[in-house]
Design a protein around this motif. Structure first.
Motif, PDB file in Angstrom:
ATOM      1  N   ASP A  46       3.544  30.602 -11.624  1.00 25.82           N
ATOM      2  CA  ASP A  46       2.752  29.628 -10.755  1.00 25.82           C
ATOM      3  C   ASP A  46       1.329  29.376 -11.523  1.00 25.82           C
ATOM      4  OD1 ASP A  46       4.266  28.885  -8.618  1.00 25.82           O
ATOM      5  OD2 ASP A  46       3.816  30.879  -7.544  1.00 25.82           O
ATOM      6  N   ARG A  47       0.998  28.175 -11.668  1.00 29.09           N
ATOM      7  CA  ARG A  47      -0.115  27.725 -12.326  1.00 29.09           C
ATOM      8  C   ARG A  47      -0.734  26.397 -11.696  1.00 29.09           C
ATOM      9  NH1 ARG A  47       2.483  26.975 -17.686  1.00 29.09           N
ATOM     10  NH2 ARG A  47       4.183  26.544 -16.074  1.00 29.09           N
ATOM     11  N   HIS A  48      -2.026  26.434 -11.475  1.00 27.86           N
ATOM     12  CA  HIS A  48      -2.464  25.120 -10.981  1.00 27.86           C
ATOM     13  C   HIS A  48      -4.061  24.971 -11.281  1.00 27.86           C
ATOM     14  CE1 HIS A  48      -1.403  22.679  -7.612  1.00 27.86           C
ATOM     15  NE2 HIS A  48      -2.671  22.633  -7.109  1.00 27.86           N
ATOM     16  N   VAL A  49      -4.456  23.694 -11.368  1.00 27.13           N
ATOM     17  CA  VAL A  49      -5.587  23.163 -11.514  1.00 27.13           C
ATOM     18  C   VAL A  49      -6.249  22.487 -10.377  1.00 27.13           C
ATOM     19  CG1 VAL A  49      -7.239  21.880 -13.004  1.00 27.13           C
ATOM     20  CG2 VAL A  49      -5.321  23.103 -14.065  1.00 27.13           C
ATOM     21  N   ALA A  50      -7.468  22.734  -9.964  1.00 23.22           N
ATOM     22  CA  ALA A  50      -7.866  21.889  -8.553  1.00 23.22           C
ATOM     23  C   ALA A  50      -9.295  21.687  -9.175  1.00 23.22           C
ATOM     24  CB  ALA A  50      -8.096  23.033  -7.763  1.00 23.22           C
ATOM     25  N   PHE A  51      -9.653  20.266  -8.666  1.00 26.47           N
ATOM     26  CA  PHE A  51     -10.857  19.501  -9.018  1.00 26.47           C
ATOM     27  C   PHE A  51     -11.723  19.452  -7.770  1.00 26.47           C
ATOM     28  CE2 PHE A  51      -8.014  18.455 -12.295  1.00 26.47           C
ATOM     29  CZ  PHE A  51      -8.979  18.548 -13.518  1.00 26.47           C
ATOM     30  N   THR A  52     -12.920  19.636  -7.629  1.00 26.36           N
ATOM     31  CA  THR A  52     -13.725  19.304  -6.347  1.00 26.36           C
ATOM     32  C   THR A  52     -14.375  17.879  -6.631  1.00 26.36           C
ATOM     33  OG1 THR A  52     -14.153  21.731  -5.914  1.00 26.36           O
ATOM     34  CG2 THR A  52     -15.619  19.986  -4.821  1.00 26.36           C
ATOM     35  N   ALA A  53     -13.745  16.761  -6.087  1.00 21.07           N
ATOM     36  CA  ALA A  53     -14.332  15.563  -6.054  1.00 21.07           C
ATOM     37  C   ALA A  53     -15.230  15.498  -5.099  1.00 21.07           C
ATOM     38  CB  ALA A  53     -13.213  14.665  -6.034  1.00 21.07           C
ATOM     39  N   SER A  54     -15.062  14.379  -4.123  1.00 24.66           N
ATOM     40  CA  SER A  54     -15.919  14.004  -2.810  1.00 24.66           C
ATOM     41  C   SER A  54     -15.568  12.882  -2.425  1.00 24.66           C
ATOM     42  CB  SER A  54     -17.373  13.853  -3.393  1.00 24.66           C
ATOM     43  OG  SER A  54     -18.054  12.925  -2.464  1.00 24.66           O
ATOM     44  N   SER A  55     -15.575  12.915  -1.155  1.00 25.67           N
ATOM     45  CA  SER A  55     -15.154  11.950  -0.156  1.00 25.67           C
ATOM     46  C   SER A  55     -15.851  10.480  -0.365  1.00 25.67           C
ATOM     47  CB  SER A  55     -15.232  12.126   1.447  1.00 25.67           C
ATOM     48  OG  SER A  55     -16.544  12.237   1.785  1.00 25.67           O
ATOM     49  N   ALA A  56     -16.977  10.601  -1.221  1.00 24.73           N
ATOM     50  CA  ALA A  56     -17.549   9.470  -1.819  1.00 24.73           C
ATOM     51  C   ALA A  56     -16.665   8.488  -2.574  1.00 24.73           C
ATOM     52  CB  ALA A  56     -18.757   9.751  -2.567  1.00 24.73           C
ATOM     53  N   CYS A  57     -15.407   9.145  -2.835  1.00 25.46           N
ATOM     54  CA  CYS A  57     -14.505   8.380  -3.940  1.00 25.46           C
ATOM     55  C   CYS A  57     -14.011   7.346  -2.916  1.00 25.46           C
ATOM     56  CB  CYS A  57     -13.480   9.434  -4.318  1.00 25.46           C
ATOM     57  SG  CYS A  57     -13.975  10.428  -5.536  1.00 25.46           S
ATOM     58  N   PHE A  58     -14.007   7.435  -1.736  1.00 29.61           N
ATOM     59  CA  PHE A  58     -13.416   6.342  -0.859  1.00 29.61           C
ATOM     60  C   PHE A  58     -14.333   5.430  -0.109  1.00 29.61           C
ATOM     61  CE2 PHE A  58     -10.902  10.501   0.268  1.00 29.61           C
ATOM     62  CZ  PHE A  58     -10.037  10.535  -0.758  1.00 29.61           C
ATOM     63  N   ALA A  59     -15.558   5.677  -0.575  1.00 34.98           N
ATOM     64  CA  ALA A  59     -16.647   4.787   0.122  1.00 34.98           C
ATOM     65  C   ALA A  59     -17.219   3.623  -0.814  1.00 34.98           C
ATOM     66  CB  ALA A  59     -17.647   5.712   0.385  1.00 34.98           C
ATOM     67  N   ASP A  85     -10.855   3.129   4.948  1.00 33.13           N
ATOM     68  CA  ASP A  85     -10.194   1.883   5.651  1.00 33.13           C
ATOM     69  C   ASP A  85     -11.037   0.768   5.062  1.00 33.13           C
ATOM     70  OD1 ASP A  85      -8.489   3.342   6.903  1.00 33.13           O
ATOM     71  OD2 ASP A  85      -9.342   3.367   8.599  1.00 33.13           O
ATOM     72  N   GLU A  86     -12.392   0.838   4.955  1.00 33.52           N
ATOM     73  CA  GLU A  86     -12.950  -0.246   4.756  1.00 33.52           C
ATOM     74  C   GLU A  86     -12.882  -0.515   3.046  1.00 33.52           C
ATOM     75  OE1 GLU A  86     -17.932  -1.573   4.124  1.00 33.52           O
ATOM     76  OE2 GLU A  86     -17.284   0.523   4.864  1.00 33.52           O
ATOM     77  N   THR A  87     -12.890   0.464   2.163  1.00 30.41           N
ATOM     78  CA  THR A  87     -12.544   0.443   0.880  1.00 30.41           C
ATOM     79  C   THR A  87     -11.302  -0.343   0.545  1.00 30.41           C
ATOM     80  OG1 THR A  87     -14.303   2.216   0.338  1.00 30.41           O
ATOM     81  CG2 THR A  87     -12.594   1.757  -1.326  1.00 30.41           C
ATOM     82  N   PHE A  88     -10.324   0.234   1.316  1.00 32.40           N
ATOM     83  CA  PHE A  88      -9.051  -0.428   0.958  1.00 32.40           C
ATOM     84  C   PHE A  88      -8.618  -1.792   1.615  1.00 32.40           C
ATOM     85  CE2 PHE A  88      -8.768   3.599  -0.824  1.00 32.40           C
ATOM     86  CZ  PHE A  88      -7.876   3.540  -1.818  1.00 32.40           C
ATOM     87  N   ASP A  89      -9.289  -2.198   2.633  1.00 31.51           N
ATOM     88  CA  ASP A  89      -9.396  -3.521   2.998  1.00 31.51           C
ATOM     89  C   ASP A  89      -9.979  -4.490   2.138  1.00 31.51           C
ATOM     90  OD1 ASP A  89      -7.985  -2.768   5.385  1.00 31.51           O
ATOM     91  OD2 ASP A  89      -9.948  -2.720   6.634  1.00 31.51           O
ATOM     92  N   LEU A  90     -11.071  -4.047   1.643  1.00 34.02           N
ATOM     93  CA  LEU A  90     -11.814  -4.777   0.343  1.00 34.02           C
ATOM     94  C   LEU A  90     -10.846  -4.856  -0.849  1.00 34.02           C
ATOM     95  CD1 LEU A  90     -15.390  -3.393   0.862  1.00 34.02           C
ATOM     96  CD2 LEU A  90     -14.681  -5.706   1.440  1.00 34.02           C
ATOM     97  N   LEU A  91     -10.058  -4.070  -1.274  1.00 35.34           N
ATOM     98  CA  LEU A  91      -9.351  -4.012  -2.402  1.00 35.34           C
ATOM     99  C   LEU A  91      -8.273  -4.963  -2.222  1.00 35.34           C
ATOM    100  CD1 LEU A  91      -9.185  -0.349  -3.445  1.00 35.34           C
ATOM    101  CD2 LEU A  91     -10.060  -2.069  -4.716  1.00 35.34           C
ATOM    102  N   ARG A  92      -7.585  -4.762  -0.684  1.00 38.93           N
ATOM    103  CA  ARG A  92      -6.507  -5.922  -0.305  1.00 38.93           C
ATOM    104  C   ARG A  92      -6.726  -7.137  -0.513  1.00 38.93           C
ATOM    105  NH1 ARG A  92      -5.795  -1.921   4.027  1.00 38.93           N
ATOM    106  NH2 ARG A  92      -4.206  -0.521   3.419  1.00 38.93           N
ATOM    107  N   ALA A  93      -7.952  -7.564  -0.070  1.00 43.46           N
ATOM    108  CA  ALA A  93      -8.750  -8.748  -0.111  1.00 43.46           C
ATOM    109  C   ALA A  93      -8.843  -9.370  -1.599  1.00 43.46           C
ATOM    110  CB  ALA A  93      -9.900  -9.000   0.400  1.00 43.46           C
ATOM    111  N   GLY A  94      -8.703  -8.548  -2.657  1.00 45.37           N
ATOM    112  CA  GLY A  94      -8.749  -8.932  -3.982  1.00 45.37           C
ATOM    113  C   GLY A  94      -7.419  -9.503  -4.332  1.00 45.37           C
ATOM    114  N   PHE A  95      -6.451  -9.151  -3.937  1.00 49.90           N
ATOM    115  CA  PHE A  95      -5.094  -9.620  -4.191  1.00 49.90           C
ATOM    116  C   PHE A  95      -5.078 -11.305  -4.006  1.00 49.90           C
ATOM    117  CE2 PHE A  95      -3.671  -5.314  -4.053  1.00 49.90           C
ATOM    118  CZ  PHE A  95      -2.992  -5.303  -4.833  1.00 49.90           C
ATOM    119  N   PRO A  96      -4.445 -12.005  -4.940  1.00 47.19           N
ATOM    120  CA  PRO A  96      -4.402 -13.364  -4.791  1.00 47.19           C
ATOM    121  C   PRO A  96      -3.434 -13.728  -3.458  1.00 47.19           C
ATOM    122  CG  PRO A  96      -2.902 -12.667  -6.552  1.00 47.19           C
ATOM    123  CD  PRO A  96      -3.611 -11.393  -6.017  1.00 47.19           C
TER     124      PRO A  96
END
Length: 270
Positions: A135-148, A256-267
């Motif tokens: 077993d070998r693993h790598v983890a990264f501490t990012a942030s929920s800011a990634c979704f905002a 939800d807000e971020t991905f709604d805005l991304l969806r709006a960018g599709f043609p």
């Protein structure tokens, strides 16, 4: 009991905050821990607390902005604790505001720690992990800011964490053929001293600077505990999950807000 019990974990930024909580949670699961940080006294204190729980632990000075420092740390960890099975890339800093108005050295510091730091760390530790089994693993501490959608006050920090999350995704693809898993952790607002991160800023990036204690009121009053983040993260790592979200009250709405805005960018469909 963790699948890493009896094995060695490395945590960057392990001296305090979330990193120290990770270290103590791993110790409770029977994992030996190397605590890496530029805060030598705090790292030693955390390492002693880890060892008091019945596992091996060392504190190692390591500057994630300096590949030579990380190479020396890797050699010391393997010498003292053996091969690394779990690497938690956790060191991170924050600055207020965005990239335009901040000083050049503040921007360099942020990106060197939050973006180049994870690259430097992975390059220092992962090659030897690829040569071992089990077993070998790598983890990264990012942030929920990634979704905002980032506001002006969070712009620089949030963008650096979005870069880190992308980096974790790329490294996941790179390590999959070697049987090494990757988990990206996205905590919401946490009661840490990240608001005073410049207390450990090296001279090459402008030197230390302390914020007044009142600057941390929001984190103290509204942030979740580091123990809560560590418990959720350790469970996800042990399960081999790709993503671990530790939400605060705004995380799902921001997502939800971020991905709604991304969806709006599709043609529009014709």
């Amino acid at each position: 009991m963790s699948r890493f019990a009896g094995k060695t974990a490395v945590i960057t930024g392990g001296a305090d905050g979330i990193g120290a909580a990770y270290a103590l949670a791993l110790a409770d699961a029977g994992v030996h821990v190397a605590v890496l940080d530029v805060l030598d006294d705090k790292a030693a204190e955390t390492s002693r607390a880890v060892a008091d729980r019945g596992v091996k632990s060392i504190a190692v000075h390591a500057d994630v902005t300096d590949p030579a420092s990380l190479a020396a740390a890797q050699e010391q960890v393997v010498k003292d604790l053996g091969p690394v099975a779990l690497l938690i890339i956790n060191a991170g800093v924050g600055i207020g505001g965005g990239y335009i108005g901040a000083s050049r050295r503040a921007v360099d510091w942020l990106l060197n720690v939050n973006v180049l730091g994870p690259i430097n760390t992975a390059r220092a530790f992962v090659p030897a992990m690829m040569e071992t089994d089990g077993d070998r693993h790598v983890a990264f501490t990012a942030s929920s800011a990634c979704f905002a959608q980032l506001d002006a006050g969070l712009a620089a920090y949030g963008a650096s964490k979005k870069a880190m999350a992308g980096l974790a995704e790329g490294i996941r693809a790179e390590l999959a053929p070697h049987g090494i898993g990757v988990t990206t952790i996205y905590p919401g607002l946490v009661n840490t001293r990240i608001w005073d991160a410049a207390r450990a800023r090296p001279d090459k990036f402008g030197g230390p600077r302390h914020q007044p204690e009142e600057a941390g009121a929001h984190w103290r009053d509204e942030g979740m505990t580091v123990e809560h983040v560590a418990a959720r993260a350790m469970a996800a790592i042990d399960a081999g999950d790709m993503h671990c979200i530790v939400p605060d009250d705004r995380t799902r709405d921001n997502f939800d807000e971020t991905f709604d805005l991304l969806r709006a960018g599709f043609p529009a469909q014709s």
